[in-house]
Motif scaffolding. Structure first.
Motif, PDB file in Angstrom:
ATOM      1  N   MET A   1       3.222 -20.440 -16.305  1.00 14.91           N
ATOM      2  CA  MET A   1       3.880 -20.176 -15.040  1.00 14.91           C
ATOM      3  C   MET A   1       2.890 -20.426 -13.900  1.00 14.91           C
ATOM      4  SD  MET A   1       5.559 -16.642 -13.553  1.00 14.91           S
ATOM      5  CE  MET A   1       6.360 -16.294 -15.073  1.00 14.91           C
ATOM      6  N   LYS A   2       3.355 -21.131 -12.917  1.00 18.21           N
ATOM      7  CA  LYS A   2       2.505 -21.413 -11.764  1.00 18.21           C
ATOM      8  C   LYS A   2       2.602 -20.262 -10.771  1.00 18.21           C
ATOM      9  CE  LYS A   2       3.028 -26.384 -12.104  1.00 18.21           C
ATOM     10  NZ  LYS A   2       3.436 -27.593 -11.434  1.00 18.21           N
ATOM     11  N   THR A   3       1.471 -19.864 -10.239  1.00 14.51           N
ATOM     12  CA  THR A   3       1.474 -18.743  -9.294  1.00 14.51           C
ATOM     13  C   THR A   3       2.151 -19.122  -7.989  1.00 14.51           C
ATOM     14  OG1 THR A   3      -0.728 -19.337  -8.550  1.00 14.51           O
ATOM     15  CG2 THR A   3      -0.561 -17.651 -10.267  1.00 14.51           C
ATOM     16  N   GLY A   4       2.129 -20.401  -7.635  1.00 18.55           N
ATOM     17  CA  GLY A   4       2.802 -20.831  -6.402  1.00 18.55           C
ATOM     18  C   GLY A   4       4.295 -20.565  -6.470  1.00 18.55           C
ATOM     19  N   ASN A   5       4.909 -20.886  -7.614  1.00 15.99           N
ATOM     20  CA  ASN A   5       6.340 -20.634  -7.780  1.00 15.99           C
ATOM     21  C   ASN A   5       6.642 -19.144  -7.782  1.00 15.99           C
ATOM     22  OD1 ASN A   5       6.966 -23.346  -7.896  1.00 15.99           O
ATOM     23  ND2 ASN A   5       6.904 -23.439 -10.128  1.00 15.99           N
ATOM     24  N   LEU A   6       5.788 -18.369  -8.384  1.00 18.18           N
ATOM     25  CA  LEU A   6       5.987 -16.926  -8.428  1.00 18.18           C
ATOM     26  C   LEU A   6       5.995 -16.343  -7.019  1.00 18.18           C
ATOM     27  CD1 LEU A   6       6.308 -14.306 -10.011  1.00 18.18           C
ATOM     28  CD2 LEU A   6       3.812 -14.198 -10.176  1.00 18.18           C
ATOM     29  N   ALA A   7       5.112 -16.818  -6.193  1.00 13.05           N
ATOM     30  CA  ALA A   7       5.049 -16.325  -4.810  1.00 13.05           C
ATOM     31  C   ALA A   7       6.347 -16.635  -4.068  1.00 13.05           C
ATOM     32  CB  ALA A   7       3.856 -16.936  -4.077  1.00 13.05           C
ATOM     33  N   PHE A   8       6.893 -17.839  -4.264  1.00 16.18           N
ATOM     34  CA  PHE A   8       8.146 -18.190  -3.617  1.00 16.18           C
ATOM     35  C   PHE A   8       9.300 -17.355  -4.160  1.00 16.18           C
ATOM     36  CE2 PHE A   8       6.006 -22.316  -2.669  1.00 16.18           C
ATOM     37  CZ  PHE A   8       6.115 -22.236  -1.282  1.00 16.18           C
ATOM     38  N   GLU A   9       9.308 -17.137  -5.465  1.00 18.21           N
ATOM     39  CA  GLU A   9      10.368 -16.330  -6.068  1.00 18.21           C
ATOM     40  C   GLU A   9      10.311 -14.893  -5.564  1.00 18.21           C
ATOM     41  OE1 GLU A   9      10.359 -16.695 -10.323  1.00 18.21           O
ATOM     42  OE2 GLU A   9      10.348 -18.889 -10.213  1.00 18.21           O
ATOM     43  N   LEU A  10       9.111 -14.346  -5.436  1.00 15.78           N
ATOM     44  CA  LEU A  10       8.967 -12.985  -4.916  1.00 15.78           C
ATOM     45  C   LEU A  10       9.399 -12.912  -3.450  1.00 15.78           C
ATOM     46  CD1 LEU A  10       5.623 -11.863  -6.580  1.00 15.78           C
ATOM     47  CD2 LEU A  10       7.931 -11.074  -7.117  1.00 15.78           C
TER      48      LEU A  10
END
Length: 67
Positions: A1-10
């Motif tokens: 999982m990419k942290t960049g995508n996680l930030a956008f999802e959050l």
């Protein structure tokens, strides 16, 4: 999982939570008790307005100013 995508999802999740909270606040305000006198100018709120919007807290003139 990419942290960049996680930030956008959050961020999207938080935005949705804020939208839902705003909707709930608006619903609560509409269900709350109204007033017979305008909270801005003190004039009487017309009976027709109170019938149409029982939660009204401002007269028509003051409501139009803030719209």
């Amino acid at each position: 999982m990419k942290t960049g995508n996680l930030a956008f999802e959050l961020a999207d999740l938080r935005a949705e939570q804020e939208r839902q909270a705003g909707i709930l606040r608006a619903q609560a305000a509409l269900e709350g008790p109204g007033s017979s006198a305008c909270r801005q100018c003190g004039a009487a709120i017309e009976a027709r307005r109170r019938e149409a919007l029982p939660s009204a807290i401002t007269c028509v003139a003051c409501a139009m100013e803030t719209a």
